[in-house]
Design an enzyme around this catalytic site. Structure first.
Site, PDB file in Angstrom:
ATOM      1  CD  GLU A  82       3.354   5.611   1.533  1.00  0.00           C
ATOM      2  OE1 GLU A  82       3.806   4.354   1.261  1.00  0.00           O
ATOM      3  OE2 GLU A  82       2.507   5.974   2.069  1.00  0.00           O
ATOM      4  CG  HIS A 101       2.701   1.726  -3.354  1.00  0.00           C
ATOM      5  ND1 HIS A 101       1.385   1.675  -4.101  1.00  0.00           N
ATOM      6  CD2 HIS A 101       2.156   2.536  -2.091  1.00  0.00           C
ATOM      7  CE1 HIS A 101       1.044   1.719  -3.743  1.00  0.00           C
ATOM      8  NE2 HIS A 101       0.455   2.786  -3.089  1.00  0.00           N
ATOM      9  CG  HIS A 149      -4.363   0.362  -1.833  1.00  0.00           C
ATOM     10  ND1 HIS A 149      -3.065  -0.212  -1.855  1.00  0.00           N
ATOM     11  CD2 HIS A 149      -3.804   1.909  -1.678  1.00  0.00           C
ATOM     12  CE1 HIS A 149      -1.701   0.205  -2.335  1.00  0.00           C
ATOM     13  NE2 HIS A 149      -2.007   1.870  -1.619  1.00  0.00           N
TER      14      HIS A 149
HETATM   15  N1  ADE Z   1      -1.130  -0.534   0.475  1.00  0.00           N
HETATM   16  C1  ADE Z   1      -2.270   0.081   1.199  1.00  0.00           C
HETATM   17  N2  ADE Z   1      -2.024   1.744   0.664  1.00  0.00           N
HETATM   18  C2  ADE Z   1      -0.597   1.157   1.233  1.00  0.00           C
HETATM   19  C3  ADE Z   1       0.108   3.186   0.991  1.00  0.00           C
HETATM   20  N3  ADE Z   1      -0.329   3.812   1.284  1.00  0.00           N
HETATM   21  N4  ADE Z   1       1.573   2.662   1.414  1.00  0.00           N
HETATM   22  C4  ADE Z   1       2.733   1.156   0.344  1.00  0.00           C
HETATM   23  N5  ADE Z   1       1.529   0.537   0.633  1.00  0.00           N
HETATM   24  C5  ADE Z   1       0.468   0.325   0.847  1.00  0.00           C
HETATM   25 ZN    ZN Z   2      -0.529   3.042  -2.113  1.00  0.00          ZN
END
Ligand code: ADE
Ligand code: ZN
Length: 335
Positions: A202, A199, A21
């Site tokens: 996570e 994503h 990012h």
């Molecule tokens: N935005 C920036 N890093 C992130 C992450 N690890 N998970 C979700 N959104 C994000």
């Molecule tokens: Zn990310």
């Protein structure tokens, strides 16, 4: 090979980064300089205080600081500087190709026009391409804590810039914001010829990975480490070879794993999933791409064949042309 030798070897390899990012590469010194430039008050007296604030409980506690930090980015030159600084790190870490995520809504919601950040990013990317042949693609990420309507408006605002955007992504607070919320906008992006990543898995459950695969038709899963909780999903991912863009330092900083020696990236790789290594938000999580490789070398039983596979996977998982993949994989073979 000793750990030191493995580190030297992986650092010397040409590499690809697929989960980065750009707003997460904002270093404390640039944050302070931009706050001063725009006469903004920061709740930190110095760089040390900023660094000390980077102790996170979970994803949301990080996101709160991350969105706050991004508020110092205002004009075209700020976005140029942010991108330029990251591309210099690519050169340092031997990252020859990178697919960079940016969050338009983080900026448009503050009244900054699309063209401001796009022009800043583009200027830095063109300069790096000219100066040392840096290869770079952009992924426009939608913030999943906002509505699908807002994501659709973002996609519409991006219309004049789509020739510079390769893919759409989905990020921000995962829990309570499943992929299914964004089915329509991902369908629209697909119809526009854009690639798709999201994503998933996570902090969210394995079900969200299924959702991203089935509803959003993604090419890659960002993170995906919680796939391990669903044997059927693991079987599917081994078979389909959908890449996972795993981020070791991020996962330990955000307490997805309590310690690096508990990280499952080698387990996923040994099972035959297409795992890759990435930095996510390097300025907040303590290191760029090489630092992420070094962290797994330090704390997991990593061997040379693991590193070779992880790096090869990143080339294969990228959106670069087949000709470029073949060229880089041949070059890599010589190391
Ligand atoms: N935005 C920036 N890093 C992130 C992450 N690890 N998970 C979700 N959104 C994000
Ligand atoms: Zn990310």
């Amino acid at each position: 090979m000793t750990k030191t030798e493995l580190k030297l070897w992986v650092a010397s390899l040409p590499k690809v980064e697929l989960h980065l990012h750009i707003e997460g590469s904002l270093e404390p010194d640039l944050m302070m300089a931009l706050a001063e430039k725009h006469q903004l008050e920061l709740p930190y007296a110095n760089i040390e205080e900023i660094k000390n604030a980077y102790n996170f409980e979970d994803l949301q506690s990080f996101l709160d600081l991350y969105y706050f930090g991004a508020s110092v980015l205002k004009d075209e030159d700020d976005f140029y500087q942010l991108m330029w600084n990251y591309l210099l790190k690519c050169k340092e870490d031997n990252v020859v190709h990178v697919e960079i995520m940016f969050d338009p809504q983080t900026h448009t919601e503050r009244g900054i026009e699309f063209g401001v950040f796009m022009q800043g990013f583009k200027r830095a990317i063109q300069q790096a391409q000219q100066e040392w042949g840096q290869s770079c693609l952009l992924i426009m990420s939608f913030l999943r804590h906002l509505t699908e309507k807002s994501a659709i408006e973002t996609l519409q605002s991006a219309a004049p810039y789509l020739h510079d955007i390769t893919a759409v992504g989905l990020d921000s607070g995962e829990l309570g914001n499943p992929p299914e919320k964004f089915t329509q906008v991902f369908k629209m992006a697909k119809e526009l010829g854009l690639k798709r990543v999201a994503h998933a898995g996570e902090e969210g459950p394995a079900d969200y990975i299924w959702g991203a695969l089935k509803e959003l038709d993604v090419h890659r899963i960002d993170h995906g480490v919680r796939s391990i909780e669903d044997p059927e999903l693991i079987e599917f991912l081994i078979e389909s070879q959908h890449p996972l863009t795993v981020c070791p330092l991020s996962n330990t900083k955000l307490k997805v794993f309590n310690h690096m020696n508990e990280h499952n990236v080698l387990q996923l790789l040994d099972l035959g999933l297409m795992a890759t290594i990435n930095a996510d938000d390097p300025s907040y999580f303590g290191g760029y791409l090489n630092a992420n490789f070094f962290a797994i070398i330090d704390h997991l039983p990593v061997e040379k064949h693991h590193l070779k596979k992880l790096v090869e996977n990143s080339f294969n998982a990228s959106f670069m042309s087949v000709e470029h993949k073949i060229m880089w994989l041949e070059k890599m073979g010589r190391y």
